[in-house]
Design a protein around this motif. Structure first.
Motif, PDB file in Angstrom:
ATOM      1  N   GLN A  66       0.835  -1.199   0.000  1.00  0.00           N
ATOM      2  CA  GLN A  66       0.000   0.000   0.000  1.00  0.00           C
ATOM      3  C   GLN A  66       0.872   1.251   0.000  1.00  0.00           C
ATOM      4  O   GLN A  66       1.831   1.351   0.752  1.00  0.00           O
ATOM      5  CB  GLN A  66      -0.931   0.027   1.218  1.00  0.00           C
ATOM      6  CG  GLN A  66      -1.909   1.201   1.195  1.00  0.00           C
ATOM      7  CD  GLN A  66      -2.880   1.160   2.354  1.00  0.00           C
ATOM      8  OE1 GLN A  66      -3.148   0.100   2.918  1.00  0.00           O
ATOM      9  NE2 GLN A  66      -3.401   2.317   2.726  1.00  0.00           N
ATOM     10  N   SER A  78      -2.870   0.043  -3.775  1.00  0.00           N
ATOM     11  CA  SER A  78      -3.029  -0.993  -2.759  1.00  0.00           C
ATOM     12  C   SER A  78      -3.288  -2.329  -3.426  1.00  0.00           C
ATOM     13  O   SER A  78      -4.255  -2.479  -4.194  1.00  0.00           O
ATOM     14  CB  SER A  78      -4.185  -0.637  -1.819  1.00  0.00           C
ATOM     15  OG  SER A  78      -4.355  -1.630  -0.831  1.00  0.00           O
ATOM     16  N   ASP A 203      -7.267   7.465   1.899  1.00  0.00           N
ATOM     17  CA  ASP A 203      -7.347   6.064   1.471  1.00  0.00           C
ATOM     18  C   ASP A 203      -8.797   5.596   1.473  1.00  0.00           C
ATOM     19  O   ASP A 203      -9.108   4.455   1.808  1.00  0.00           O
ATOM     20  CB  ASP A 203      -6.492   5.172   2.377  1.00  0.00           C
ATOM     21  CG  ASP A 203      -6.857   5.319   3.848  1.00  0.00           C
ATOM     22  OD1 ASP A 203      -7.745   6.139   4.176  1.00  0.00           O
ATOM     23  OD2 ASP A 203      -6.252   4.613   4.680  1.00  0.00           O
TER      24      ASP A 203
END
Length: 535
Positions: A66, A78, A203
């Motif tokens: 990641q 990722s 994220d």
């Protein structure tokens, strides 16, 4: 996180290889050897990475990587795999060098006069680029990254069909592209809307952050439909299947194998990874319609296959039927059905590869794809006839061959929750025996045709060979070459090994299936799944 970025390495090797093949000086033969070498190196890395995989790990994804990619939009680089993604990546890595060997003479026979070595280099470079995207799409654990790979796969496939395919290649390539772009556009809207429903942040597109969201039922159902339509087109399911026969028939055999054997699995893989995990309530809501479409695909694809006179088109329609079985097992919501569907994805990849590539060997010798142009080829090329029979038996799920296990698991796993669908779908087994055995009978049995070598195959002979009488030219039709034996051996071996020892694939698949179903199973469905597993 893994200390060694195995998945990135697996993606980079063929990508670097494509650049070397495309731009390095040297002959066409050198380009082929380089491409094969890079694909074999990727396979070795894949095997080494698979040995690091722990079957009973409590984590959903292993070999994880990641890094922040576009933090302003919540996109991460990722990667990670569970047992389902792992077996599909390994299938892709095995099929790629087989397809490169099968494609050894494709471009030179069809387009050498239009570009020579440059065409060969472009063709093999595109196949390596496609391998990179195949690894990426199965390994992505960021929804936007998955979408990026999902769409990027269209580029090499479009050029592989449109530049190196058959007479109607431009039509087939454009039809494939339009269908895929339409599905991708709908999915993009759903991807953005899903992010807005999530926690956001740098994220915010990670699967783990989008799992278990509390959404309005209508919103969840609309997002499910957005993802499902894209996956149903890719799979392909009825009524979104019409691009497949044209694309597969007009492609070179290697391209058709990767298109149907690997890329179409992205659709059914996406249903497990995203539809079930991210939209569990909507998955239950849509199940009655999805199951009906799956059963229709099983029967309708088989009936269309029976009526075909073009063997490549026939093989394409068999895949529509087989994908119906796969989707049926996924939406049965049982451990047995889902494990059977995942195993079916793997087995179908190798079985379809065998059918396309072995049929291409016949077309190369006869110069025709039309089944009525054949007859008696078992006596002309007995070894080719033998491996073609094994491929046909695998497609109809003969016990002892790999597809039997997966098809059996799908039907057994479906029966506890959808008994009517399971019973109706069983008729697809009978239809499969019909279309496969009829094709084999028409091609391999009876007297050989008087003009054994067709016009296209005849054009490849020397003037002296063409001048020979027909009975003398028959001796020019050779059985399997060394190259053909080299590509046939691993395909037959995998079909036999997974037929007698399916746990080789099921051992990593089962824990991943359990984790995926844990998001979607209600207590009642969970009891049905447990009951189905115990039978």
């Amino acid at each position: 996180m893994s200390s060694v970025p195995w998945l990135t390495i697996m993606g980079l090797i063929p990508l670097v290889g494509s650049l070397v093949v495309a731009f390095a000086p040297g002959s066409a033969l050198m380009a082929k050897r380089l491409a094969l070498g890079f694909s074999l190196a990727t396979l070795v890395v894949g095997i080494v990475a698979a040995l690091q995989f722990q079957i009973n790990s409590p984590k959903q994804f292993q070999l994880g990587e990641q890094a922040s990619w576009i933090p302003q939009f919540g996109v991460s680089y990722s990667l990670g795999v569970d047992g389902i993604a792992l077996v599909l990546i390994l299938m892709s890595l095995v099929l790629t060098p087989i397809c490169l060997i099968a494609a050894w003479n494709d471009v030179e026979e069809e387009t050498a006069e239009a570009g020579g070595a440059r065409n060969v280099k472009t063709y093999f470079a595109l196949l390596l680029v496609l391998e990179t995207f195949m690894v990426g799409v199965f390994a992505a654990t960021d929804v936007f990254l998955f979408y990026a790979f999902f769409e990027a796969m269209l580029i090499p496939i479009y050029f592989l069909i449109g530049r190196f395919g058959g007479a109607r290649r431009q039509y087939a390539a454009m039809k494939f592209l339009l269908f895929s772009l339409a599905g991708g556009l709908v999915m993009l809207v759903a991807v953005i809307a899903l992010y807005l429903q999530g926690p956001g942040g740098s994220d915010g597109f990670l699967i783990e952050r989008l799992t278990g969201l509390s959404m309005d039922p209508t919103t969840e159902r609309l997002l499910f439909v957005g993802f499902f339509v894209a996956f149903a087109i890719k799979a392909p399911m009825v009524p979104f299947h019409t691009w497949l026969p044209d694309a597969a028939t007009e492609s070179t055999p290697a391209t058709a194998t990767l298109l149907v054997g690997v890329l179409d699995k992205v659709g059914t893989f996406g249903m497990i990874r995203f539809c079930l995990q991210l939209f569990p309530e909507a998955s239950h809501w849509a199940t009655p319609v999805v199951v009906v479409l799956a059963v229709v695909s099983v029967i309708y694809g088989a009936l269309l296959a029976i009526g075909q006179t073009d063997m490549m088109r026939l093989i394409s329609y068999t895949s529509v039927s087989h994908f119906g079985f796969i989707v049926l097992g996924i939406f049965a919501f049982t451990n047995v059905g889902s494990a059977g569907s995942t195993l079916y994805m793997v087995n179908h990849g190798f079985s379809t590869a065998a059918l396309f590539l072995f049929a291409a060997m016949l077309v190369h010798r006869r110069g025709s794809k039309r089944i009525p142009d054949y007859g008696g080829w078992q006596s002309v090329t007995p070894a080719l006839g033998g491996i073609f029979l094994i491929a046909a038996m695998s497609a109809l799920a003969l016990p002892g061959l790999s597809t039997f296990v997966s098809e059996f698991l799908v039907l057994v796993g479906t029966f506890p929750t959808r008994p009517a669908a399971a019973v109706i779908a069983t008729s697809g087994i009978i239809l499969a025996a019909l279309y496969m055995l009829l094709m084999y009978k028409k091609i391999m049995t009876g007297p050989p045709p008087g003009d054994l070598i067709g016009e296209r195959a005849l054009a490849r002979l020397t003037a002296e060979e063409q001048a020979q009488p027909e009975h003398a030219r028959r001796s020019l039709v050779r059985d399997l070459s060394t190259r053909e034996k080299l590509l046939a051996t691993p395909l037959i071996a995998v079909i036999l090994v997974l037929g007698f020892y399916p746990n080789l694939a099921l051992n990593p698949i089962n824990p991943a299936v359990d984790k995926s179903l844990s998001h979607v199973l209600t207590p009642a469905a969970g009891n049905a799944a447990a009951e189905g597993s115990s039978k």
